[in-house]
Scaffold this active site. Sequence first.
Site, PDB file in Angstrom:
ATOM      1  N   LYS A  38     -29.769  -0.480  66.967  1.00 34.13           N
ATOM      2  CA  LYS A  38     -28.411  -0.394  66.425  1.00 34.13           C
ATOM      3  C   LYS A  38     -27.532   0.474  67.324  1.00 34.13           C
ATOM      4  O   LYS A  38     -28.020   1.180  68.202  1.00 34.13           O
ATOM      5  CB  LYS A  38     -28.458   0.197  65.013  1.00 34.13           C
ATOM      6  CG  LYS A  38     -28.994   1.620  64.952  1.00 34.13           C
ATOM      7  CD  LYS A  38     -29.098   2.115  63.514  1.00 34.13           C
ATOM      8  CE  LYS A  38     -29.642   3.545  63.475  1.00 34.13           C
ATOM      9  NZ  LYS A  38     -29.743   4.068  62.108  1.00 34.13           N
ATOM     10  N   TYR A 264      -4.635  21.143  78.659  1.00 34.57           N
ATOM     11  CA  TYR A 264      -3.720  21.108  77.526  1.00 34.57           C
ATOM     12  C   TYR A 264      -3.762  22.397  76.710  1.00 34.57           C
ATOM     13  O   TYR A 264      -4.826  22.987  76.511  1.00 34.57           O
ATOM     14  CB  TYR A 264      -4.061  19.931  76.596  1.00 34.57           C
ATOM     15  CG  TYR A 264      -3.638  18.585  77.134  1.00 34.57           C
ATOM     16  CD1 TYR A 264      -2.332  18.340  77.537  1.00 34.57           C
ATOM     17  CD2 TYR A 264      -4.557  17.539  77.217  1.00 34.57           C
ATOM     18  CE1 TYR A 264      -1.940  17.100  78.012  1.00 34.57           C
ATOM     19  CE2 TYR A 264      -4.184  16.288  77.687  1.00 34.57           C
ATOM     20  CZ  TYR A 264      -2.869  16.081  78.080  1.00 34.57           C
ATOM     21  OH  TYR A 264      -2.492  14.850  78.551  1.00 34.57           O
TER      22      TYR A 264
END
Length: 369
Positions: A38, A264
């Site tokens: 998965k 940032y």
Amino acid sequence: MLKTNETVLEIDLGALTHNFNYLKSKLQPNTKFLAVVKAFAYGSDSVAIAKHLESLNVDYIAVAYTKEGVLLRDAGVKTPILVLHPQPINFKTIIERCLEPSIYSARILDEFIKVAESLSQKNYPVHVKFNTGLNRLGFLKKDIDNIVSKLSDTTSIKVNSLFSHLAASEDKNEVDFTKNQINTFKSIAEDFRSKLDHNPWLHLCNTSGIINYPEGHLDMVRSGIGLYGFGNSPKEDQNLKPIASLKSVISQIHFIEKGETVGYNRVHKAQGYETTATIPIGHADGITRVYGKGKGFVFINGKKAPIVGNVCMDMIMVNITGIDCKEGDEVIIFDGSHKASNLAEASGTISYEIITAISQRVKRKIHSA
């Protein structure tokens, strides 16, 4: 392997073979092996992984959702595929693509029987899940008679297996709880089987269960994280090989003066003269902001370089002060020697999260066994 000149996730099928064989060595010869692929095979490449496991004669494959099973069928995978968390809207597709659903509630059982009968199915294989303590999905023991009653009223489906999921098989402090789960499941299975005219397979153990609880191996085991190189303990990690290596390059080097800031929000402020490198990988690629502000790190020419400032969408900046390197040099985020589990632990998360988070925009490069 050649050094990379771009951001790439390299996948080593030889390591996958090693892990499969190691885990198989823990089992009795007649115990079946189900491989969990998965989430793009835990962040790698589900098609390449499933096809390689198929070449190793794996008995079953499991995915979480129907679309993951369809992807494998479209790629030509023939091995039986168990869908662990199906939804009724996909039941027709499941049958059309020869996938096998987990039946985990009365609603799901009723809906699947309805769809199977509408498509004139006979003895379509399903897998009934019981909840033995994880409290996530599954029937309870008290539901057995109702399940059996519904099964007796239809010929459209047939139970191929009964299964449950261990909640804490890697935790040595939860041995009593895990053993109780094993005993509870065995009791459920005995009761259920006694009311059928056949004996469905039983499976319960995940990777840590395979390693720690041989009494729980039963007819089949399921392994996910172990196949990808992580044993849920430092000791077992030594016996497994991570199949994935995440690498990138230095795009640009900056020379930062004392008091200057990086990134940032000016989160990182240089306390002295520093050298930083900008790497083309960011939170859109799966290196989330949790790894910023010095928690996460990479390796450049064998030296650890901490991530400075906030992780950007497409870039990270790392402190390379004192590291002999240049623009274009290879950067290792994790590989067989610099394990994802160590990076994850340093940032307060787990290996599952970092490896499954690697974005599909990161190029995959498959290395044959």
